[in-house]
Structure formats: C-alpha cells, structure tokens
Motif scaffolding. Structure first.
Motif, PDB file in Angstrom:
ATOM      1  N   LEU A  26      62.253  56.451  47.377  1.00 62.49           N
ATOM      2  CA  LEU A  26      62.813  56.744  46.052  1.00 62.49           C
ATOM      3  C   LEU A  26      62.614  58.204  45.651  1.00 62.49           C
ATOM      4  CD1 LEU A  26      61.804  53.604  43.939  1.00 62.49           C
ATOM      5  CD2 LEU A  26      63.918  54.020  45.207  1.00 62.49           C
ATOM      6  N   GLY A  27      61.689  58.902  46.320  1.00 61.38           N
ATOM      7  CA  GLY A  27      61.399  60.288  45.959  1.00 61.38           C
ATOM      8  C   GLY A  27      60.719  60.407  44.610  1.00 61.38           C
ATOM      9  N   VAL A  28      59.727  59.528  44.390  1.00 61.49           N
ATOM     10  CA  VAL A  28      58.994  59.535  43.119  1.00 61.49           C
ATOM     11  C   VAL A  28      57.491  59.601  43.396  1.00 61.49           C
ATOM     12  CG1 VAL A  28      60.806  58.253  41.904  1.00 61.49           C
ATOM     13  CG2 VAL A  28      58.936  57.002  43.015  1.00 61.49           C
ATOM     14  N   ALA A  29      56.717  59.761  42.333  1.00 57.27           N
ATOM     15  CA  ALA A  29      55.273  59.901  42.463  1.00 57.27           C
ATOM     16  C   ALA A  29      54.616  58.591  42.892  1.00 57.27           C
ATOM     17  CB  ALA A  29      54.678  60.367  41.136  1.00 57.27           C
ATOM     18  N   LEU A  30      53.478  58.742  43.574  1.00 56.04           N
ATOM     19  CA  LEU A  30      52.704  57.603  44.051  1.00 56.04           C
ATOM     20  C   LEU A  30      51.260  57.757  43.619  1.00 56.04           C
ATOM     21  CD1 LEU A  30      52.366  55.084  45.994  1.00 56.04           C
ATOM     22  CD2 LEU A  30      51.786  56.760  47.768  1.00 56.04           C
ATOM     23  N   ASP A  31      50.643  56.643  43.224  1.00 56.19           N
ATOM     24  CA  ASP A  31      49.219  56.647  42.915  1.00 56.19           C
ATOM     25  C   ASP A  31      48.651  55.281  43.277  1.00 56.19           C
ATOM     26  OD1 ASP A  31      46.681  57.430  41.949  1.00 56.19           O
ATOM     27  OD2 ASP A  31      47.595  58.594  40.336  1.00 56.19           O
ATOM     28  N   ALA A  32      47.339  55.177  43.178  1.00 54.52           N
ATOM     29  CA  ALA A  32      46.648  53.936  43.533  1.00 54.52           C
ATOM     30  C   ALA A  32      46.085  53.267  42.289  1.00 54.52           C
ATOM     31  CB  ALA A  32      45.518  54.221  44.514  1.00 54.52           C
ATOM     32  N   LEU A  33      46.083  51.948  42.311  1.00 52.86           N
ATOM     33  CA  LEU A  33      45.486  51.170  41.235  1.00 52.86           C
ATOM     34  C   LEU A  33      44.531  50.158  41.868  1.00 52.86           C
ATOM     35  CD1 LEU A  33      45.242  50.399  38.280  1.00 52.86           C
ATOM     36  CD2 LEU A  33      47.261  48.959  38.528  1.00 52.86           C
ATOM     37  N   VAL A  34      43.251  50.297  41.559  1.00 53.94           N
ATOM     38  CA  VAL A  34      42.248  49.403  42.134  1.00 53.94           C
ATOM     39  C   VAL A  34      42.099  48.171  41.251  1.00 53.94           C
ATOM     40  CG1 VAL A  34      39.860  49.155  42.894  1.00 53.94           C
ATOM     41  CG2 VAL A  34      41.014  51.357  43.138  1.00 53.94           C
ATOM     42  N   ILE A  35      42.384  47.014  41.836  1.00 56.75           N
ATOM     43  CA  ILE A  35      42.213  45.726  41.173  1.00 56.75           C
ATOM     44  C   ILE A  35      41.308  44.884  42.059  1.00 56.75           C
ATOM     45  CG2 ILE A  35      43.348  43.627  40.345  1.00 56.75           C
ATOM     46  CD1 ILE A  35      44.115  46.044  38.711  1.00 56.75           C
ATOM     47  N   ARG A  36      40.305  44.257  41.494  1.00 54.20           N
ATOM     48  CA  ARG A  36      39.406  43.414  42.264  1.00 54.20           C
ATOM     49  C   ARG A  36      39.595  41.954  41.894  1.00 54.20           C
ATOM     50  NH1 ARG A  36      37.729  44.826  46.728  1.00 54.20           N
ATOM     51  NH2 ARG A  36      35.856  43.522  46.550  1.00 54.20           N
ATOM     52  N   LYS A  37      39.848  41.136  42.903  1.00 51.89           N
ATOM     53  CA  LYS A  37      39.944  39.697  42.686  1.00 51.89           C
ATOM     54  C   LYS A  37      38.566  39.130  42.400  1.00 51.89           C
ATOM     55  CE  LYS A  37      40.564  36.900  46.180  1.00 51.89           C
ATOM     56  NZ  LYS A  37      41.202  36.197  47.315  1.00 51.89           N
ATOM     57  N   LEU A  38      38.484  38.206  41.465  1.00 50.17           N
ATOM     58  CA  LEU A  38      37.243  37.507  41.148  1.00 50.17           C
ATOM     59  C   LEU A  38      37.289  36.152  41.840  1.00 50.17           C
ATOM     60  CD1 LEU A  38      37.089  38.350  37.322  1.00 50.17           C
ATOM     61  CD2 LEU A  38      35.866  39.505  39.189  1.00 50.17           C
ATOM     62  N   GLY A  39      36.604  36.063  42.972  1.00 51.92           N
ATOM     63  CA  GLY A  39      36.670  34.851  43.778  1.00 51.92           C
ATOM     64  C   GLY A  39      35.579  33.855  43.446  1.00 51.92           C
ATOM     65  N   VAL A  40      35.925  32.586  43.576  1.00 48.71           N
ATOM     66  CA  VAL A  40      34.939  31.518  43.403  1.00 48.71           C
ATOM     67  C   VAL A  40      33.817  31.741  44.425  1.00 48.71           C
ATOM     68  CG1 VAL A  40      34.562  29.023  43.606  1.00 48.71           C
ATOM     69  CG2 VAL A  40      36.652  29.898  42.525  1.00 48.71           C
ATOM     70  N   PRO A  41      32.547  31.684  44.011  1.00 48.73           N
ATOM     71  CA  PRO A  41      31.436  32.033  44.908  1.00 48.73           C
ATOM     72  C   PRO A  41      31.460  31.320  46.260  1.00 48.73           C
ATOM     73  CG  PRO A  41      30.632  31.810  42.671  1.00 48.73           C
ATOM     74  CD  PRO A  41      32.073  31.378  42.649  1.00 48.73           C
ATOM     75  N   GLY A  83      27.319  31.261  34.489  1.00 48.43           N
ATOM     76  CA  GLY A  83      26.440  32.057  35.341  1.00 48.43           C
ATOM     77  C   GLY A  83      27.068  32.371  36.688  1.00 48.43           C
ATOM     78  N   GLU A  84      27.824  31.426  37.226  1.00 49.66           N
ATOM     79  CA  GLU A  84      28.497  31.644  38.504  1.00 49.66           C
ATOM     80  C   GLU A  84      29.532  32.761  38.387  1.00 49.66           C
ATOM     81  OE1 GLU A  84      28.324  27.048  40.196  1.00 49.66           O
ATOM     82  OE2 GLU A  84      29.977  27.678  38.894  1.00 49.66           O
ATOM     83  N   MET A  85      30.248  32.763  37.281  1.00 48.75           N
ATOM     84  CA  MET A  85      31.266  33.792  37.079  1.00 48.75           C
ATOM     85  C   MET A  85      30.643  35.145  36.780  1.00 48.75           C
ATOM     86  SD  MET A  85      34.289  31.733  35.031  1.00 48.75           S
ATOM     87  CE  MET A  85      33.238  31.045  33.745  1.00 48.75           C
ATOM     88  N   ASP A  86      29.546  35.146  36.018  1.00 48.81           N
ATOM     89  CA  ASP A  86      28.907  36.411  35.651  1.00 48.81           C
ATOM     90  C   ASP A  86      28.422  37.180  36.879  1.00 48.81           C
ATOM     91  OD1 ASP A  86      29.351  35.925  32.990  1.00 48.81           O
ATOM     92  OD2 ASP A  86      27.316  35.222  32.554  1.00 48.81           O
ATOM     93  N   GLY A  87      27.890  36.469  37.856  1.00 53.44           N
ATOM     94  CA  GLY A  87      27.414  37.124  39.061  1.00 53.44           C
ATOM     95  C   GLY A  87      28.544  37.801  39.821  1.00 53.44           C
ATOM     96  N   VAL A  88      29.671  37.121  39.938  1.00 53.89           N
ATOM     97  CA  VAL A  88      30.833  37.697  40.626  1.00 53.89           C
ATOM     98  C   VAL A  88      31.375  38.885  39.846  1.00 53.89           C
ATOM     99  CG1 VAL A  88      33.204  37.250  41.398  1.00 53.89           C
ATOM    100  CG2 VAL A  88      31.441  35.482  41.672  1.00 53.89           C
ATOM    101  N   LEU A  89      31.448  38.756  38.526  1.00 51.73           N
ATOM    102  CA  LEU A  89      31.976  39.831  37.689  1.00 51.73           C
ATOM    103  C   LEU A  89      31.114  41.082  37.798  1.00 51.73           C
ATOM    104  CD1 LEU A  89      34.109  40.675  35.624  1.00 51.73           C
ATOM    105  CD2 LEU A  89      32.653  39.741  33.829  1.00 51.73           C
TER     106      LEU A  89
END
Length: 215
Positions: free
Chosen positions: A48-63, A92-98
């Motif tokens: 497309l001839g346009v700008a590129l950048d990165a976006l960091v997203i982290r999945k929150l997985g079930v432990p 508590g399970e979610m807090d640890g992953v977060l």
C-alpha cells in the motif's frame, strides 16, 4: 481464495488487495500485532505504500491451558476479558497471569520500539493487522488501544477469522476486512501451509519496511 494461504506474506498480499483504497495515504498507519501479525502487516504496508508500526498485545491464558484466552492486555493498561472463561476462574488465578503478562508486555514494547517514540494515532487511520482471528480477544484489546489513542478510524484486517469472533468485532470497528471466513473454524494455523512461530528477528526485519520513496 483457496482453503489456505501459503504463508503470512501471501496472506498480507490478499489483505492489501482488499485494502487498496488506502494506498498511498499519509494518514494511514498499519499496526501489526506482535508477533504473528507483523509479517502480514509488513506485506500490507509495503504494497500500500503506507507507514508500518508494531502493537504489542499479550494474550491472557488460562493457567492450566494457556492456549485458551480469558482475555488480552494492551499498552496503556488496556485489558479486555472473555466473560465466558473468566466466570470459571478464581480471581487469584487471573491476577497471577495478569501480573506476569503485564511485565512481559512492558519488556517486549521496550524491545520492539527501541528508541522510537510511543504510538501516536490521533488523526490517523489505524489498520490493525493480525494473522487470524480465533477468539478475538487480542483484536478487541488492539481496538481498545487504537480508540484510547484517538485514532480517527479503526480498521481491523485479518486474512481469516471465525464467524463468532467476527460477529463480536464488527460493531467495535469502523471497517472489518477478512477475505476468508470458513464455516468451520478450529485454529488459525489450519489455514496456513507455513505457520511457523514468528521470531523477534522477523519482527525487527519487518519494522525496517518503509513506504516507497522514503528513507
């Protein structure tokens, strides 16, 4: 369109064809979701001839089943949750992953951005690109980040997506582009001949892409 893409670059080419109306526009920035979305996004931005950048997203997985996401985390403290999954988890399970994923997001954001300034999307068309849409948790977080950064228009572009996730995302974005919408969807990897794990080096190489005519 066949039943699979040869690789992420080919998927990006298909997306670029569908996004041709944005070609050459200085107000457009393609944001690749790190890491799998970056090779796709690089192909889109190059064509497309346009700008590129990165976006960091982290999945929150079930432990005990990390491939199952109970949500996703993005820059600026953006968190989205999958209520169907969180209802079966203890806080508590979610807090640890977060906590763990918050630290990893900060580390990766610093690594990938290097000395570049933070994302600035005000007045921009943000084209969010990933290699596929399964649960939609990461995409929802990416959309929330783009909205928080005051993007004028948010476009979600994925080569393949599950019908359920697409239905959830449609009302959240200004435009959704998805060339392949299979009636049966198990995992994103099913729709690629080559679906190797994207490395940090590949992300760095993708970020070296510049629109034609720039230095």
């Amino acid at each position: 369109m066949g039943s699979s893409y040869p690789n992420r670059a080919a998927a990006g080419a298909a997306l670029a064809d569908a996004l041709a109306g944005y070609a050459g526009r200085p107000d457009v920035v393609v944001l690749g979701l790190v890491r799998g979305g970056m090779p796709v996004a690089a192909a889109v931005a190059r064509r497309l001839g346009v700008a590129l950048d990165a976006l960091v997203i982290r999945k929150l997985g079930v432990p005990w089943a990390p491939e199952v996401a109970f949500g996703a985390l993005g820059p600026g403290g953006v968190v989205v949750r999958n209520d169907d999954v969180t209802a079966r988890l203890e806080q508590g399970e979610m807090d640890g992953v977060l906590e763990r994923e918050t630290a990893e997001l900060a580390r990766r954001s610093a690594h990938y951005r290097g000395g570049r300034p933070p994302l600035a999307l005000a007045g921009k068309v943000a084209v969010l690109v990933d290699d596929g849409l399964a649960t939609g948790a990461s995409a929802r977080a990416a959309v929330a980040v783009a909205r928080a950064l005051a993007a004028d228009r948010v476009v979600l572009a994925v080569p393949v997506g599950s019908g359920r996730a697409l239905d959830v995302l449609v009302p959240l974005v200004d435009e959704l582009v998805c060339p392949m919408r299979p009636p049966s969807f198990g995992a994103v990897s099913e729709f690629y001949d080559d679906f190797h794990q994207v490395t940090d080096r590949e992300v760095a190489e993708a970020l070296d892409v510049r629109p034609p005519g720039t230095v």
